[in-house]
Design a protein around this motif. Sequence first.
Motif, PDB file in Angstrom:
ATOM      1  N   GLN A  27       0.855  -1.194   0.000  1.00  0.00           N
ATOM      2  CA  GLN A  27       0.000   0.000   0.000  1.00  0.00           C
ATOM      3  C   GLN A  27       0.889   1.242   0.000  1.00  0.00           C
ATOM      4  O   GLN A  27       1.964   1.243   0.602  1.00  0.00           O
ATOM      5  N   ALA A  29       0.511   5.719   0.235  1.00  0.00           N
ATOM      6  CA  ALA A  29      -0.343   6.913   0.346  1.00  0.00           C
ATOM      7  C   ALA A  29       0.558   8.127   0.270  1.00  0.00           C
ATOM      8  O   ALA A  29       1.654   8.144   0.840  1.00  0.00           O
ATOM      9  N   VAL A  31       0.249  12.396   0.601  1.00  0.00           N
ATOM     10  CA  VAL A  31      -0.562  13.578   0.924  1.00  0.00           C
ATOM     11  C   VAL A  31       0.224  14.796   0.448  1.00  0.00           C
ATOM     12  O   VAL A  31       1.382  14.981   0.829  1.00  0.00           O
ATOM     13  N   THR A  41      -4.814  14.040  -1.896  1.00  0.00           N
ATOM     14  CA  THR A  41      -4.419  12.768  -1.269  1.00  0.00           C
ATOM     15  C   THR A  41      -4.513  11.655  -2.309  1.00  0.00           C
ATOM     16  O   THR A  41      -5.522  11.554  -3.032  1.00  0.00           O
ATOM     17  N   TYR A  42      -3.460  10.868  -2.399  1.00  0.00           N
ATOM     18  CA  TYR A  42      -3.459   9.713  -3.294  1.00  0.00           C
ATOM     19  C   TYR A  42      -3.181   8.468  -2.459  1.00  0.00           C
ATOM     20  O   TYR A  42      -2.251   8.442  -1.657  1.00  0.00           O
ATOM     21  N   THR A  43      -3.999   7.445  -2.627  1.00  0.00           N
ATOM     22  CA  THR A  43      -3.734   6.193  -1.898  1.00  0.00           C
ATOM     23  C   THR A  43      -4.140   5.007  -2.767  1.00  0.00           C
ATOM     24  O   THR A  43      -5.109   5.087  -3.529  1.00  0.00           O
ATOM     25  N   SER A  44      -3.362   3.933  -2.642  1.00  0.00           N
ATOM     26  CA  SER A  44      -3.683   2.753  -3.452  1.00  0.00           C
ATOM     27  C   SER A  44      -3.074   1.492  -2.833  1.00  0.00           C
ATOM     28  O   SER A  44      -1.967   1.528  -2.284  1.00  0.00           O
ATOM     29  N   ASP A 154      -2.705   5.061   4.278  1.00  0.00           N
ATOM     30  CA  ASP A 154      -3.537   6.260   4.108  1.00  0.00           C
ATOM     31  C   ASP A 154      -3.660   7.052   5.411  1.00  0.00           C
ATOM     32  O   ASP A 154      -3.459   8.259   5.448  1.00  0.00           O
ATOM     33  N   LYS A 158      -1.621  10.745   6.411  1.00  0.00           N
ATOM     34  CA  LYS A 158      -2.375  11.939   6.838  1.00  0.00           C
ATOM     35  C   LYS A 158      -1.910  12.393   8.219  1.00  0.00           C
ATOM     36  O   LYS A 158      -1.721  13.581   8.483  1.00  0.00           O
TER      37      LYS A 158
END
Length: 938
Positions: A27, A29, A31, A41-44, A154, A158
């Motif tokens: 994963q 993320a 910010v 914000t990008y998360t995957s 994620d 943050k």
Amino acid sequence: MVESQKYAIVDIETTGHSQANGDRMIQIAIVIMEDWCIKKTYTSFIHPGKSIPLFIQDLTNITDIDVQDASPFEAHADYIYELLQDAVFVAHNTDFDLSFLQGEFRRVGLPNWNGKKIDTVELAKILFPSSLSYKLGDLAAELNIPLNNAHRADDDAKACALLLKECWEELLSLPQVTLEQMHKKSFRLKSNISQLFFEALQIKRRKMAKEDDYVYYNKLALKKPAQSAIDVQEGMVYPRTSAEKVGLFQRAMDRFEERQGQFEMMDVIWENLNDKSEVLIEASTGIGKTIGYLLPSVLYAKQNNRKVCISTYTTNLLEQLLNNEIPKIEKIIGRPINVTLLKGKKNYVDVALFEQLMKSQDLSYDETLTILQVLVWLSKTQTGDLSELNCSGGGQLFIDKIRKNSESSGKKHAFDYYDRAIQESAEADLIITNHSMLLADLVRHEPIFDEIDGWIIDEAHQFVQAAEQREQAIFTFTNWKYLFGRIGLSTDQELFSTFQKIAVKKQRIPLKAFHQLEKVYIGMVELFDKSMQDIVFQMKTVAKTTKSNPKRIAFFQELELNRGLLVDFSKAMQHWIDLADSMSTLFKKDIEQIAPEHNLVLEQWDFFVREYKMKLSEWDEIFIELDDDYTTWIEIDQRNLPGSIRVLKKPISISATMEQLFNPIREKAAVIWTSGTLTVPNNERFIAKQLGIKENVPLKMLQAPKQYYKGAKAFIVNDMPDIQSVSQSEYIESVALAITQIVRSTEGRCFVLFTAQDMLRKTVELIQESGLLDDYMIFAQGVTNGSRMRLLKAFQKFSHSVLFGTNSFWEGVDVPGDGLSSVVVVRLPFSAPEEPTFKAKSAVLQQQGKNAFSELSLPEAILRFKQGFGRLIRSSEDKGIFVVLDRRIETKSYGTEFLRALPQISVTKLPLQDMVLEVEHWYNNKHEERKQVDKNDK
């Protein structure tokens, strides 16, 4: 860098730490923050191309199902690379996140990302120097940053972004001179923080705001002392009846639970404070001991305008008193309490010494980071107590150099924190200290003690250990060699050559004086080396080592050490100290002002001369002054000679010292000893005797009601093999099997307590080889890296976890609520017969015609056993099982005394398989009850 700088705050989760071993991302993320606001914000999830290890699933709550439809990193790489352009890369530990990401970029054919980076671990260490931990989750909790799912990229990214913003706001709150000093020092840091400091400084200079909250020493800003609370003494009446006590507590506490034992304890303490008499109180878990002694102490102090001193064992307990318990009492009595935490001189910072050492040019990274931490801390601390700082190992060496000592400059200033603490003590209701400091202060006899009417010694059973530690002396070869190395010769680049160059150049000290000092130094070191060779020779003669056990111990009386050599070294060292001292005096004698950089060298010289004086005193105490009341032994490891030489000198009994210290106090003040474990069956005054407390001093035993322990069950496994009748490997196999079955039946949350490190290690290795607990996180003292508290925190983080511990885990470890389901006692906690202090105490008892087993071995073991059980139930809501695998509790006559030491709980003796079924049944019921409670709460 301007305020509209773009920051890319990144967090990644991976299958492990080693890309070389095929670990991959699961994963990511990112910010994006500009103008200190989150813009994007990008998360995957990312498919790692392999299954996720179970412990990573437990840590992150990311499963194979979560990533099954995700694309591999190759599909995301270009977009991620683009997002990072023109940004400052920010992460909580950039060494991991950035290097892992760079490795992934290279793997998929992209060039290395180039740009500035900020590590929020490094930044937070500087700006929050007193934080207990710099883990993201711990910082988030402390700074009220939302973080619902730690170890999810994620949420972590943050939280890290908000932490960066908190750091920026913290920077802007610092005084201008502090920022100026920080900016000068910040270029040696690992990440690009200096630009951030510069920007904050520019804003500060433009605003030119008044900064009245500080006092200044040269260019150091220190927090102004807080004004003591003005207090009215009238109306402070002790609640004599139960109804009055209930009324007082109910006004301040929403869910007050009446405890008769607590009320009884309050009355006993009130009576003894007023009569200035002595008492011992054993108050079991569940009594509410701390409030039980604090409330009468505060009311007495305020009514009589006198002081009560409270001493406890650990820093952790001191903090609990100050931060949790004192505010509760203030709420109950409806007014502030003047409290002072009083410590010995060396616990406080010497601001003048820090200001000197800060000017040094050749600082290491650890020293630079620590200086920045101290600069921030000085602008905030009210106490100047160096234990408030959380420094790295290398930083601790610097901290030791800036401690106040008896030879610190005599002038009194507004920034002398030790003098301030003494002054505050004069106005305090309560003085709080810990056992080791109390012992040191009693020896010195601080005048403030004449104003104390009552002494509450909490965790009194630990006072024995504190007194033994205070009177012990330890010699280590490596420590002494390090000290010699720091002075060095004229041909080295150490302190001697630096001091010589300055002194000769300035014509303050003649060169021949340095030649003489160097000659004495060489002779001193030669005598030291000969003494060590003699010890090695004697140890090889007396204490034979083997390949399987290269470590050996021998008592002094077993060796024929060359006393003449030991005395000659002592004289040589004294000669060196006298000469080194006289040279320092000579250097300072000149009327001409000493340049700051020369003064710094002189301060360091004086620091090491003081160290040598302390070391010489230690040498004489261990090697020259022979005393029948002490036992002295040498430890070596054949694989590292002479490097492994350790010599320990410990008191056999501290009762005479205790009488000497406390008899003057007893004449004019109350002395109240209290603890959860003061007694053992058939030997109720075991601890009292060790403390030198007379037979006529009453002992009160207060037990929590049976209902408090309703959630506890004890099991004795009665089909374990007898360790005497099977080989060690067979016994360990049986222990490993029992532990794995108990752990699986309670689904973890288990403490396993051993008495020997060797058995612990072999059991853990066998369990790991078997793979039966591969689904669990295993933490083992002496096997897993980290301190006791670190292991405990890691254990609490995982639901499927097991902690294997030896001696120090039997007590003083708090895991409330569902954090702990079971405690397994592998062996009854008897001291090893060969342990030197125990051996020496046993020999003295035998000489007196006493039984060492019943007088020493058994009571010590029962106390540890009681403390082991005490880990399990920390509130009336707790549930847990206590399992004993040692058959001696059933087969030996003394076994019943161990069981009598437990509270009134159900004790069941069963074969292992039957016990496992019972435990599974108990655990399933516990889960159902918990679900029902959660349902009702909703």
